[in-house]
Design an enzyme around this catalytic site. Structure first.
Site, short mmCIF file in Angstrom:
data_model
loop_
_atom_site.label_atom_id
_atom_site.label_comp_id
_atom_site.label_asym_id
_atom_site.label_seq_id
_atom_site.Cartn_x
_atom_site.Cartn_y
_atom_site.Cartn_z
NE ARG A 189 51.96 20.00 -6.05
CZ ARG A 189 50.70 19.59 -6.01
NH1 ARG A 189 50.42 18.67 -6.79
NH2 ARG A 189 49.71 20.42 -5.58
CD GLU A 241 53.23 18.87 -13.41
OE1 GLU A 241 51.79 19.60 -13.35
OE2 GLU A 241 53.55 18.15 -12.72
CG HIS A 301 49.86 16.44 -12.41
ND1 HIS A 301 50.56 17.58 -11.93
CD2 HIS A 301 49.28 15.82 -11.57
CE1 HIS A 301 50.17 17.65 -10.58
NE2 HIS A 301 49.47 16.54 -10.34
#
Length: 329
Positions: A241, A270, A288
């Site tokens: 993360r 993000e 991602h």
């Protein structure tokens, strides 16, 4: 906690977050499926609908099933979360209110490990830079310079040794790269050297690969002190993360030469990525995509559906998280 049970009444479910075909079409006529792609959409559901909802599919980590969200659904029995990490779910609140929480482990393990390994090699061997070199036409006029990095002289410290960490370690084994790891407790399933102290491991290696859950306990655990310990040959790869890494400290470490390079699949805010990272030639940036193949994302969606269907068929949840007070099969 007892298993769910199907009655003659239809079961109301909520798809919370992005809607995809397997989730939208995966339930029989015995279910009524409602949709809320954002928190605002959830707030706009009528009280009558919120009163009926018994199961929720949380389809991405960009929406939060926190206390405020869950408390709006008085009859909720299950939250089926898409992904391995579930820091966007208030699992503690759920457990206190007898709400089952499931995630989607295993089906994405190998995919994420593949991306982690590819990101490491791309960062060390500067593949993105080499691709641009060919496209620019420079190769026609001059030889491409040697890459500074290589797997051949590396020792990797894996931060986190769960399913994905072990899959990454297997790939490093196959590449003849020494592996050690840091976690809160030693893993019974591996023989690699365990470092209870992250700083001590960072001093002993030159490469960190991060694959731990997000949340308060891991927030900014990869910080300036870790980068200093890792040293000027240091390379960071993060497929966990974005919250796990102190991004400001990372930028400074890369600018100052405290570490050599970084490969990042995740970011703190993000899809926003710091401009300084985007401008650096010693950083590889991915959007991602750790589990983002059609085959793996479909398997994850199907597991979300299967967990809800199993529960409401009166069976055990297939993949309950650790906080859920239910022993799955």
């Amino acid at each position: 906690m007892s298993t769910g049970s199907i009655s003659s009444d239809k079961i109301d479910l909520l798809i919370y977050g992005p809607v995809r075909p397997i989730l939208e079409n995966g339930f029989s006529d015995h279910f009524v499926v409602h949709k809320a792609e954002t928190r605002g959409d959830l707030e706009r559901l009528t009280p009558a609908i919120r009163e009926k909802i018994r199961g929720v599919a949380v389809t991405y980590h960009t929406v939060r099933a926190d206390k405020d969200s869950l408390s709006q659904l008085p009859k909720i029995e299950m939250v089926a979360s898409f992904g391995v990490g579930y820091d966007h779910i208030d699992a503690k609140y759920a457990a206190e209110h007898n709400i089952i929480v499931t995630n989607t482990p295993d089906v994405l393990t190998e995919e994420v490990a593949d991306v982690a390994m590819g990101l490491l090699i791309s960062t060390l061997r500067e593949f993105i830079k080499a691709d641009r070199y060919v496209r620019s036409g420079l190769w026609q006029t001059q030889n491409y310079p040697l890459s500074v990095g290589s797997l051949r002289d590396r020792k990797v410290g894996i931060v986190g040794m769960g399913r994905i960490g072990q899959a990454i370690a297997r790939r490093l084994d196959a590449s003849l790269v020494p592996v050690v790891y840091h976690s809160r407790n030693p893993s019974k399933d591996v023989s690699y050297k365990h470092y209870p102290d992250l700083i001590e491991m960072a001093k002993a290696v030159d490469t960190l690969m991060v694959i731990v859950p997000g949340g308060a306990s891991t927030n900014k655990m990869i910080n300036a002190e870790v980068f200093k310990a890792l040293g000027p040959r240091g390379v960071l790869v993060n497929v966990a993360r974005g919250s796990v890494v102190d991004e400001e400290a990372l930028v400074q470490a890369l600018k100052s030469g405290t570490i050599l390079a970084a490969g990042l699949d995740v970011f703190a805010a993000e899809p926003n990525v710091p401009d300084e990272l985007k401008s650096m030639q010693n950083v590889v940036l991915l959007p991602h995509i750790g589990s983002a193949s059609v085959v793996t994302r479909n398997a994850m969606d199907q597991l979300v559906v299967d967990n809800l269907k199993s529960w409401f068929a009166g069976k055990a949840p297939l993949t309950p998280v650790a906080e859920t007070p239910f022993k799955g099969r």
